[in-house]
Each structure stands twice: as structure tokens, then as C-alpha cells.
Design a protein around this motif. Structure first.
Motif, mmCIF file in Angstrom:
data_model
loop_
_atom_site.group_PDB
_atom_site.id
_atom_site.type_symbol
_atom_site.label_atom_id
_atom_site.label_comp_id
_atom_site.label_asym_id
_atom_site.label_seq_id
_atom_site.Cartn_x
_atom_site.Cartn_y
_atom_site.Cartn_z
ATOM 1 N N ARG A 124 0.803 -1.219 0.000
ATOM 2 C CA ARG A 124 0.000 0.000 0.000
ATOM 3 C C ARG A 124 0.832 1.263 0.000
ATOM 4 N NH1 ARG A 124 -3.758 -0.984 5.077
ATOM 5 N NH2 ARG A 124 -1.772 -1.725 5.883
ATOM 6 N N THR A 125 2.158 1.135 0.030
ATOM 7 C CA THR A 125 3.016 2.306 0.123
ATOM 8 C C THR A 125 3.968 2.379 -1.057
ATOM 9 O OG1 THR A 125 4.572 1.060 1.493
ATOM 10 C CG2 THR A 125 2.889 2.373 2.633
ATOM 11 N N PHE A 126 3.472 2.032 -2.218
ATOM 12 C CA PHE A 126 4.311 1.932 -3.416
ATOM 13 C C PHE A 126 5.055 3.224 -3.707
ATOM 14 C CE2 PHE A 126 5.804 0.190 -7.220
ATOM 15 C CZ PHE A 126 5.477 0.978 -8.308
ATOM 16 N N SER A 127 4.417 4.356 -3.479
ATOM 17 C CA SER A 127 5.048 5.634 -3.817
ATOM 18 C C SER A 127 6.237 5.971 -2.923
ATOM 19 C CB SER A 127 4.009 6.751 -3.764
ATOM 20 O OG SER A 127 3.495 6.874 -2.454
ATOM 21 N N ARG A 128 6.428 5.234 -1.848
ATOM 22 C CA ARG A 128 7.590 5.444 -0.970
ATOM 23 C C ARG A 128 8.860 4.840 -1.548
ATOM 24 N NH1 ARG A 128 6.717 3.079 4.724
ATOM 25 N NH2 ARG A 128 8.760 4.034 4.973
ATOM 26 N N TYR A 129 8.701 4.028 -2.585
ATOM 27 C CA TYR A 129 9.830 3.284 -3.120
ATOM 28 C C TYR A 129 10.314 3.861 -4.449
ATOM 29 C CZ TYR A 129 8.683 -0.304 0.291
ATOM 30 O OH TYR A 129 8.444 -0.978 1.459
ATOM 31 N N ALA A 136 17.910 1.424 -15.281
ATOM 32 C CA ALA A 136 17.167 2.674 -15.107
ATOM 33 C C ALA A 136 16.570 2.711 -13.710
ATOM 34 C CB ALA A 136 16.067 2.801 -16.154
ATOM 35 N N VAL A 137 16.256 3.928 -13.249
ATOM 36 C CA VAL A 137 15.621 4.109 -11.948
ATOM 37 C C VAL A 137 14.637 5.265 -12.051
ATOM 38 C CG1 VAL A 137 17.439 5.643 -11.102
ATOM 39 C CG2 VAL A 137 16.006 4.397 -9.461
ATOM 40 N N ILE A 138 13.577 5.185 -11.247
ATOM 41 C CA ILE A 138 12.581 6.252 -11.191
ATOM 42 C C ILE A 138 12.237 6.523 -9.738
ATOM 43 C CG2 ILE A 138 10.626 4.649 -11.470
ATOM 44 C CD1 ILE A 138 9.303 6.888 -13.213
ATOM 45 N N SER A 139 12.089 7.786 -9.396
ATOM 46 C CA SER A 139 11.780 8.169 -8.024
ATOM 47 C C SER A 139 10.348 7.777 -7.660
ATOM 48 C CB SER A 139 11.964 9.673 -7.851
ATOM 49 O OG SER A 139 11.066 10.374 -8.701
ATOM 50 N N GLY A 140 10.046 7.868 -6.388
ATOM 51 C CA GLY A 140 8.733 7.474 -5.909
ATOM 52 C C GLY A 140 7.591 8.250 -6.538
ATOM 53 N N ILE A 154 11.735 4.650 -18.542
ATOM 54 C CA ILE A 154 11.121 4.095 -17.349
ATOM 55 C C ILE A 154 9.969 4.995 -16.929
ATOM 56 C CG2 ILE A 154 12.709 5.275 -15.766
ATOM 57 C CD1 ILE A 154 12.596 2.750 -13.983
ATOM 58 N N SER A 155 8.878 4.388 -16.477
ATOM 59 C CA SER A 155 7.728 5.157 -16.011
ATOM 60 C C SER A 155 7.012 4.352 -14.940
ATOM 61 C CB SER A 155 6.781 5.467 -17.168
ATOM 62 O OG SER A 155 6.276 4.279 -17.750
ATOM 63 N N ARG A 156 6.075 5.000 -14.254
ATOM 64 C CA ARG A 156 5.330 4.305 -13.198
ATOM 65 C C ARG A 156 3.927 4.872 -13.095
ATOM 66 N NH1 ARG A 156 8.669 4.821 -7.949
ATOM 67 N NH2 ARG A 156 6.849 3.852 -6.963
ATOM 68 N N GLU A 157 3.028 4.038 -12.601
ATOM 69 C CA GLU A 157 1.657 4.438 -12.278
ATOM 70 C C GLU A 157 1.422 4.052 -10.827
ATOM 71 O OE1 GLU A 157 -1.627 4.091 -15.363
ATOM 72 O OE2 GLU A 157 -0.283 2.476 -15.993
ATOM 73 N N ASN A 158 1.534 5.012 -9.935
ATOM 74 C CA ASN A 158 1.424 4.698 -8.508
ATOM 75 C C ASN A 158 0.020 4.223 -8.139
ATOM 76 O OD1 ASN A 158 4.099 5.204 -8.030
ATOM 77 N ND2 ASN A 158 3.772 7.255 -7.200
ATOM 78 N N ALA A 192 13.052 -2.663 -5.832
ATOM 79 C CA ALA A 192 12.517 -1.551 -5.050
ATOM 80 C C ALA A 192 13.426 -1.231 -3.871
ATOM 81 C CB ALA A 192 11.114 -1.895 -4.539
ATOM 82 N N ARG A 193 13.559 0.070 -3.620
ATOM 83 C CA ARG A 193 14.280 0.496 -2.425
ATOM 84 C C ARG A 193 13.540 1.686 -1.824
ATOM 85 N NH1 ARG A 193 17.122 5.188 -3.540
ATOM 86 N NH2 ARG A 193 17.746 5.530 -5.717
ATOM 87 N N ILE A 194 13.615 1.802 -0.501
ATOM 88 C CA ILE A 194 12.979 2.934 0.173
ATOM 89 C C ILE A 194 13.665 4.218 -0.275
ATOM 90 C CG2 ILE A 194 12.627 4.068 2.396
ATOM 91 C CD1 ILE A 194 10.768 1.828 2.192
ATOM 92 N N GLU A 195 12.897 5.167 -0.756
ATOM 93 C CA GLU A 195 13.489 6.405 -1.236
ATOM 94 C C GLU A 195 14.108 7.177 -0.075
ATOM 95 O OE1 GLU A 195 10.827 8.953 -3.504
ATOM 96 O OE2 GLU A 195 12.391 8.897 -5.036
#
Length: 120
Positions: free
Chosen positions: A27-32, A49-53, A70-74, A98-101
Motif C-alpha cells: 500500500r506504500t508503493f510511492s515510498r519506493y 534505469a531508476v525512477i523516483s517514488g 522508465i515510467s510508473r503508475e502509482n 525496489a528500495r525505500i526512497e
């Protein structure tokens, strides 16, 4: 805990495109911050590649700049890797991670990988 499942790999001809997807649990995907890595046979695993939370910042390996995005849909707990102008040297197993931002720790969570083969 975060569980990651990649999909979208396959066989593609040189110059072709593929889009990899990575579905994340939790439930906390945007933290990663989310990264893509790859490992070719007989080689070390390497950063792709890497993308921020928030999705506002991205970075790429020099070898893929201008070809991969790289892209994401939180809202959907998804991260993607659009790969264009593929080359045989892009052949590898691709992993999302995934890593904690903001943490000094590395990538704590990894998917099982998806095979990408670029060949005519």
C-alpha cells in the motif's frame, strides 16, 4: 514487504520494441524508488534505469539512454520499461527492484526476472 512480478519479456528482432511491466504489492508503493536491472549470460547484473517514488526523476545507464524509458503508475502499483531500438546486446534477464526512497540501504526487494532476447 514488497513483492514484485515482472512480465512482458520475449523474443524480438533487432530494432524492435518491447515494454516490460512490474507489478508491486503493498500500500506504500510511492515510498519506493524503482529500478530496472539486467543480467546477461556470463556477466554481472547491471543497472538499467531508476525512477523516483513520485515519478518526477529518472536516470539511465549510458548504454540505454535515448532508447529506453522508465515510467510508473502509482495508482496501479506498476512500473514499466519501454525499450525501443533494441540491440542484440540488450539480451538479458531483466529484473525490477525496489528500495525505500532516501534510504542509504540498497534495493531490498527483487522480482524473479523476465527474459528479453534480441535476435534475428
Amino acid at each position: 514487504q514488497v513483492q514484485l512480478v515482472e512480465s512482458g519479456g520475449g523474443l524480438v528482432q533487432p530494432g524492435g520494441s518491447l515494454r516490460l511491466s512490474c507489478a508491486a504489492s503493498g500500500r506504500t508503493f510511492s515510498r519506493y524508488a524503482m529500478g530496472w536491472f539486467r543480467q546477461a549470460p556470463g556477466k554481472e547484473r547491471e543497472f538499467v534505469a531508476v525512477i523516483s517514488g513520485s515519478g518526477g526523476n529518472t536516470d539511465y545507464a549510458d548504454s540505454v539512454k535515448g532508447r529506453f524509458t522508465i515510467s510508473r503508475e502509482n495508482a496501479k502499483n506498476m512500473v514499466y520499461l519501454q525499450m525501443n531500438s533494441l540491440k542484440p546486446e540488450d539480451t538479458a534477464v531483466y529484473y525490477c527492484a525496489a528500495r525505500i526512497e532516501g534510504s542509504s540501504n540498497g534495493y531490498a526487494y527483487w522480482g524473479q526476472g523476465t527474459q528479453v532476447t534480441v535476435s534475428s
